[in-house]
Design an enzyme around this catalytic site. Structure first.
Site, PDB file in Angstrom:
ATOM      1  N   HIS A 120       9.769  -2.989   3.042  1.00  0.00           N
ATOM      2  CA  HIS A 120       9.350  -3.185   1.534  1.00  0.00           C
ATOM      3  C   HIS A 120      11.082  -3.892   1.485  1.00  0.00           C
ATOM      4  O   HIS A 120      11.108  -4.012   0.165  1.00  0.00           O
ATOM      5  CB  HIS A 120       8.767  -1.731   1.385  1.00  0.00           C
ATOM      6  CG  HIS A 120       7.693  -1.651   1.674  1.00  0.00           C
ATOM      7  ND1 HIS A 120       7.353  -0.983   3.251  1.00  0.00           N
ATOM      8  CD2 HIS A 120       6.232  -2.051   1.583  1.00  0.00           C
ATOM      9  CE1 HIS A 120       5.895  -0.868   3.333  1.00  0.00           C
ATOM     10  NE2 HIS A 120       5.107  -1.594   3.032  1.00  0.00           N
ATOM     11  N   GLN A 142      -1.814 -12.363   7.940  1.00  0.00           N
ATOM     12  CA  GLN A 142      -2.147 -11.991   6.585  1.00  0.00           C
ATOM     13  C   GLN A 142      -1.859 -13.190   5.467  1.00  0.00           C
ATOM     14  O   GLN A 142      -2.393 -13.613   4.819  1.00  0.00           O
ATOM     15  CB  GLN A 142      -2.434 -10.751   6.312  1.00  0.00           C
ATOM     16  CG  GLN A 142      -2.016 -10.633   4.749  1.00  0.00           C
ATOM     17  CD  GLN A 142      -1.449  -8.950   3.715  1.00  0.00           C
ATOM     18  OE1 GLN A 142      -2.438  -7.919   4.804  1.00  0.00           O
ATOM     19  NE2 GLN A 142       0.095  -9.072   3.661  1.00  0.00           N
ATOM     20  N   MET A 172       0.780  -1.394   0.333  1.00  0.00           N
ATOM     21  CA  MET A 172       0.030  -0.022  -0.139  1.00  0.00           C
ATOM     22  C   MET A 172       0.807   1.121   0.123  1.00  0.00           C
ATOM     23  O   MET A 172       0.568   2.419   0.186  1.00  0.00           O
ATOM     24  CB  MET A 172      -0.974   0.072   1.590  1.00  0.00           C
ATOM     25  CG  MET A 172      -2.214  -0.948   0.970  1.00  0.00           C
ATOM     26  SD  MET A 172      -3.414  -0.767   2.035  1.00  0.00           S
ATOM     27  CE  MET A 172      -2.608  -0.838   3.884  1.00  0.00           C
ATOM     28  N   SER A 185       4.258   1.084   7.574  1.00  0.00           N
ATOM     29  CA  SER A 185       4.040   2.794   7.632  1.00  0.00           C
ATOM     30  C   SER A 185       3.875   3.198   7.960  1.00  0.00           C
ATOM     31  O   SER A 185       3.059   4.699   8.494  1.00  0.00           O
ATOM     32  CB  SER A 185       3.387   2.510   6.090  1.00  0.00           C
ATOM     33  OG  SER A 185       3.978   1.647   5.515  1.00  0.00           O
TER      34      SER A 185
END
Length: 262
Positions: free
Chosen positions: A33, A147, A26, A180
Site C-alpha cells: 500500500h 481486478q 480496505m 493483509s
C-alpha cells in the site's frame, strides 16, 4: 492529513483544479500500500486514500467479519507516506437505505469464476469512489491484476475520464506477496504459502523454455490445492495467475509472462 467520513465533506475538501490521485484500499496497510501512496504523492497534487472494508465484494462464508481493521495504525502510516486525505466512510454512507444499483462487468476471468459476485462488488464500489473523488489517476498493485483488468474494462466501456496505474507486486524477502490476509497465517502456514510464488516462478521458467507452464506450476505447488492456475491475457499484459488456500486463508498471486504493467 485529514480523515473524512462523509461524501459531502470529501467533495468540499477537493473543490479546486488540483491533480488528484486515488488509492482505493480496505485498510490493514503494508509496504505494498505504501508504495502506491508514494507513487501517487510523486505524481499528483492531492493524494486521497479510501479506507473501506467493502461488504459487497465478500461472498457468503468469506472473511468479512475477521478482515484486519486498525484505523489508528493505518492513519499513522498514511500520514507518514504523505497522504492528504484519508476517506473512511461507513457502510451506511456508501450504501444508504434503498441502495439498488450495481455494476456487472462480463468476462471476469479465473478469479471471477472462483468468487461469484466478487467483481460486482469491486466494480460498484470503485465506480462510486471514482465519482465521489473524481481523481485523474487511480493506483492499484499487480497482485490484484485481475481486478485492475476488470476496472479498466469498466472505465473504457463507461467512458470514465480516469487513468488507472498498476505498480509491481511488493514481496517479503522470502518471496511471498504482501497481503493483509498474510496476518491470518501461522508460522507453519506461512512456510507452506511460499509454495505459491515459487510455483508461479516455476511456471514462468517453463514458459521461457517453451514448456507447459501450467503443468510446471501445478507440479511445484508442494501439496497446495489451487482454486485455479491459469494463463490470463489481460490486454497489455499476459500473466500466470493462481489462487490457493493455506488452512482457512485464501491467497492470490501472479507473475508477468509477456508485456509490461502500466
Amino acid at each position: 492529513m485529514k480523515t473524512l467520513r462523509t461524501i459531502r465533506e470529501l467533495r468540499q475538501a477537493l473543490a479546486g483544479g488540483a491533480r488528484v490521485g486515488l488509492v482505493p484500499t480496505m485498510g490493514a496497510f503494508h509496504e505494498g500500500h505504501l508504495a502506491l501512496f508514494r507513487a501517487a504523492r510523486d505524481e499528483c497534487d492531492v493524494v486521497v486514500v479510501s479506507l473501506f472494508v467493502n461488504p459487497t465484494q465478500f461472498g457468503e462464508g468469506e472473511d468479512l467479519s475477521r478482515y484486519p481493521r486498525d484505523e489508528e495504525r493505518d492513519a499513522e502510516l498514511a500520514e507518514a507516506a504523505g497522504v492528504d486525505i484519508l476517506f473512511a466512510p461507513s457502510a451506511e454512507e456508501m450504501y444508504p437505505e434503498g441502495y439498488a444499483t450495481w455494476i456487472e462487468v462480463e468476462g471476469t476471468g479465473a478469479e471471477g469464476k472462483a468468487r461469484p459476485d466478487h467483481f460486482r462488488g469491486v466494480a460498484t464500489v470503485c465506480l462510486k469512489l471514482f465519482n465521489i473523488v473524481r481523481p485523474q489517476v487511480a493506483y492499484f498493485g499487480q497482485k490484484d491484476v485481475q481486478q485492475a483488468a476488470v476496472l479498466r474494462r469498466m472505465i473504457r466501456d463507461l467512458d470514465v475520464d480516469l487513468e488507472l496505474r498498476m505498480l509491481p507486486t511488493v514481496r517479503d524477502s522470502d518471496g511471498l506477496a504482501l497481503s493483509s490476509r498474510n496476518d491470518y497465517l501461522s508460522e507453519e502456514e506461512r512456510q507452506q504459502a511460499l509454495a505459491l510464488p515459487r510455483a508461479l516462478e516455476a511456471g514462468r521458467s517453463a514458459h521461457a523454455l517453451g514448456s507447459d507452464l501450467v503443468t510446471a506450476a501445478r507440479g511445484a505447488l508442494n501439496g497446495l490445492e489451487p482454486d485455479y492456475v491459469e494463463v490470463l491475457d489481460l490486454g497489455d499484459v499476459t500473466v500466470l495467475a493462481a489462487a490457493a488456500r493455506i488452512g482457512s486463508t485464501r491467497l492470490i498471486d501472479n507473475v508477468v509472462l509477456e508485456g509490461e504493467l502500466a
